[in-house]
Design an enzyme around this catalytic site. Sequence first.
Site, mmCIF file in Angstrom:
data_model
loop_
_atom_site.group_PDB
_atom_site.id
_atom_site.type_symbol
_atom_site.label_atom_id
_atom_site.label_comp_id
_atom_site.label_asym_id
_atom_site.label_seq_id
_atom_site.Cartn_x
_atom_site.Cartn_y
_atom_site.Cartn_z
ATOM 1 N N LYS A 37 0.815 -1.209 0.000
ATOM 2 C CA LYS A 37 0.000 0.000 0.000
ATOM 3 C C LYS A 37 0.850 1.261 0.000
ATOM 4 O O LYS A 37 0.544 2.211 -0.718
ATOM 5 C CB LYS A 37 -0.963 -0.070 1.181
ATOM 6 C CG LYS A 37 -0.758 0.898 2.284
ATOM 7 C CD LYS A 37 -1.613 0.535 3.470
ATOM 8 C CE LYS A 37 -0.775 0.444 4.730
ATOM 9 N NZ LYS A 37 -0.328 1.745 5.192
ATOM 10 N N THR A 38 1.942 1.257 0.751
ATOM 11 C CA THR A 38 2.802 2.446 0.745
ATOM 12 C C THR A 38 3.413 2.630 -0.632
ATOM 13 O O THR A 38 3.512 3.744 -1.148
ATOM 14 C CB THR A 38 3.914 2.308 1.798
ATOM 15 O OG1 THR A 38 3.316 1.953 3.040
ATOM 16 C CG2 THR A 38 4.666 3.608 1.968
ATOM 17 N N ASP A 222 -3.408 8.108 3.758
ATOM 18 C CA ASP A 222 -2.978 6.764 4.144
ATOM 19 C C ASP A 222 -3.835 6.293 5.322
ATOM 20 O O ASP A 222 -4.339 7.117 6.074
ATOM 21 C CB ASP A 222 -1.500 6.847 4.558
ATOM 22 C CG ASP A 222 -0.883 5.475 4.703
ATOM 23 O OD1 ASP A 222 -1.489 4.502 4.236
ATOM 24 O OD2 ASP A 222 0.209 5.385 5.289
ATOM 25 N N GLU A 223 -3.988 4.987 5.489
ATOM 26 C CA GLU A 223 -4.724 4.423 6.626
ATOM 27 C C GLU A 223 -6.088 5.091 6.795
ATOM 28 O O GLU A 223 -6.465 5.526 7.885
ATOM 29 C CB GLU A 223 -3.929 4.589 7.930
ATOM 30 C CG GLU A 223 -2.526 4.036 7.891
ATOM 31 C CD GLU A 223 -2.460 2.532 8.159
ATOM 32 O OE1 GLU A 223 -3.514 1.851 8.034
ATOM 33 O OE2 GLU A 223 -1.352 2.049 8.483
ATOM 34 N N GLN A 253 -8.252 -3.861 8.901
ATOM 35 C CA GLN A 253 -7.216 -3.455 9.851
ATOM 36 C C GLN A 253 -7.630 -2.234 10.653
ATOM 37 O O GLN A 253 -6.787 -1.508 11.174
ATOM 38 C CB GLN A 253 -5.913 -3.175 9.113
ATOM 39 C CG GLN A 253 -5.284 -4.442 8.546
ATOM 40 C CD GLN A 253 -3.893 -4.198 8.022
ATOM 41 O OE1 GLN A 253 -2.961 -3.951 8.766
ATOM 42 N NE2 GLN A 253 -3.740 -4.258 6.711
ATOM 43 N N ARG A 608 1.410 -10.035 10.492
ATOM 44 C CA ARG A 608 2.750 -9.464 10.686
ATOM 45 C C ARG A 608 3.828 -10.480 10.325
ATOM 46 O O ARG A 608 4.983 -10.131 10.100
ATOM 47 C CB ARG A 608 2.994 -9.029 12.145
ATOM 48 C CG ARG A 608 2.127 -7.912 12.678
ATOM 49 C CD ARG A 608 2.003 -6.761 11.769
ATOM 50 N NE ARG A 608 0.830 -6.884 10.909
ATOM 51 C CZ ARG A 608 0.634 -6.164 9.817
ATOM 52 N NH1 ARG A 608 1.526 -5.292 9.434
ATOM 53 N NH2 ARG A 608 -0.458 -6.331 9.090
#
Length: 728
Positions: A37-38, A222-223, A253, A608
């Site tokens: 995503k980044t 973002d997020e 998330q 993770r």
Amino acid sequence: MQADVSEILNELNQAQRQAVSSPSGPVLVLAGAGSGKTRVLVHRIAWLIQVEGVSPYSILAVTFTNKAAAEMRGRIEQLLDMPATGLWVGTFHGLAHRLLRQHWQEARLPQNFQIIDTQDQLGVIKRVHKALDLEDSRWPPKQSMYFVNGKKDEGIRPQNMQDTGDPITRQMIRIYTAYQSACERGGLVDFGELLLRSLETLRDNETLLKHYRDRFSNILVDEFQDTNTLQYSWLRLLAGNTSPIFAVGDDDQSIYGWRGAKVEHLQRFDKDFKNTQMVRLEQNYRSTSTILNAANAVIANNAERMGKNLWTDGNDGEQIQLYTAYNEQEEARYVAERIRQYAESGGMRSDVAVLYRSNAQSRVFEEVFIGMRIPYKVYGGLRFFERAEIKDALAYMRLGSNQHDDASFERVVNRPTRGIGARTVDQIRAEAREHELSMFAAAQRLLEHKILTARAAGAVRNFIELVNDIAAASADLPIHELVDHINVVSGLLDFHGKENNEKSQSRIDNLNELVSAARGFEYNEEEHGEMSLLDAFLAHAALESGEGQGESWEDCVQMMSMHAAKGLEFPLVFITGMEDGLFPHQMSIEEPGRLEEERRLCYVGITRARENLVLTLTERRRLHGSDRYNMPSQFIGEIPKELLHEIRPSVPSYKKQSSSSYTSSSGKNLVDDESSEYKLGDRVFHQKFGEGTVTNYEGSGSHARIEINFKHAGSKWLVVAYAKLERA
DNA sequence: GCGACATTGTTTTTT
DNA sequence: ACAATGTCGC
């Protein structure tokens, strides 16, 4: 500028390309864990600049943490191979702060306004309570703070609130109003205020709003699932009808609902913005398929999802391991032993993460790690700029910038002790209230009118001189010398030097570290505008709580809460304390919405892991002083059996059931003495509360108590001897 | 102003 | 259990 299209789209998969090269218009990228995503955000910005020919000046990229902002900026510069000047990349709060500094007049703030953190804010609230003569027991300051922050997060001012006649609400409105004027008086701005004030400033200034709307023709977020109401309004106001928002997020998330984040913003994005182009990133580049399948299976139990299924073309990898320990010490020893083996066979300890639901769980691990000489680093907890001694030094600096900052005045007026006790401070406070002065001005007035006793007067005079000295020094000295000067003349160094123990030594180290931090502080013309260097540093201290200050670079096991682990990845991950009541946390079990958030947290935890995932739990855990016999976390039962490998399959089974309770198939008795007739998972019937399941046990003999989760009456602790329970 | 005692809360956290 | 905060007496 057309030249480098291939470079920007190369190395991207189909979905990523589609997102990066979307035509102008609102875009929502649903990006699963580890789906890049980044990367999409960074490449999108490069695309806008290099292909669409958009000026960097017209791009605004918003994140939640400083770390994320720094990483994004770094990666953009790397990709563009040049400094990203003009580009606004920052956190909501950082950007709001920048706006307010640049337009302090329009925002009706003093030019040198100071940002206060949560601790400072609570202090201000406490003083407001005192001024309003409220009993702390009846009106807990924390509650007032939550109220004020909650209202600010919804964009509500006290004057927009209805007085419904409800005495509690009425009182809260009074407190909010008084708090707000206390902040005005001291030139203080809390975190929520940064956002709300900048929102209002834009909203109420047509020219200003037009200027920024015209300027930021491209907004990236973002997020997105973590935005709260205020942040969302802020974005919408800035975007207007013309600047499309490029939002990246993952509803699965969303783990910050408890602090006001609203997934709904993500879920109804395409309704709020017409003609939204939606892209799903579902290919995961991080984990083995075993780990992914487990994560997918767990999250599939949530009802309210936008739908997404992660896949990988990587290999299966090893099974997820499940270890049941007798108690938390043994759990920690097992994890430590596994890490020792991992390191011995050539693994880096920094590739290992130990995750837990709540920070308190780190202690046992720390003790065991120390005993086994395993280096570790615990994330979370107090950060550098939040430490008491640092806040003291900063308070002196703030007083140097603005003598009327009452919060700072109260903090350090008698720190270190200099003979200005509670009585004298009360007098100053009363004087301030009576004449509507700041504490500093009130203290001066008391001296002029010779109201104080000789002893108190001397002490107060010294303090005032000290503050004046610091104010003078702050005009003359470079900032790190100012900090050094303050450390000495305030007596802070001496004070901590007197006590000679480990704690006081670390305080002295921190104070000296603050000098280094000041020396290393870079004044950024573009960002700080007309601010004085001192004010810029103070803002930096408030907005960047100082993660990573004075960090040593050893090969350390990484320990943190699952919340703190979001966005990170590790080859080997331990998720510890997989027990009902702990994870999912007790407070979240009853309410379905909160349970779903816990499940998303579990999803975050699992994803993770890159190669290996180990889940651990205990049969018996000491918590808040008493022993608890927890059932295995229901999330374990949601992972398909074939993906799990039980390392010590002695105790319970993880059969999934329709209700939220689990039974222990091993039927292990929880106490060895004959008086107990109940065991975990037993169904019981109570005269008043009805049907329930035994979920915990404590004590023995006639004092034995059991916890029963009743179908309708909720969870209760009962003394077995009196409860008159029947088997259901 | 400081030490002794009592009370309280104890999920997650950024800014 | 335990730490952090608040209260009280000298």
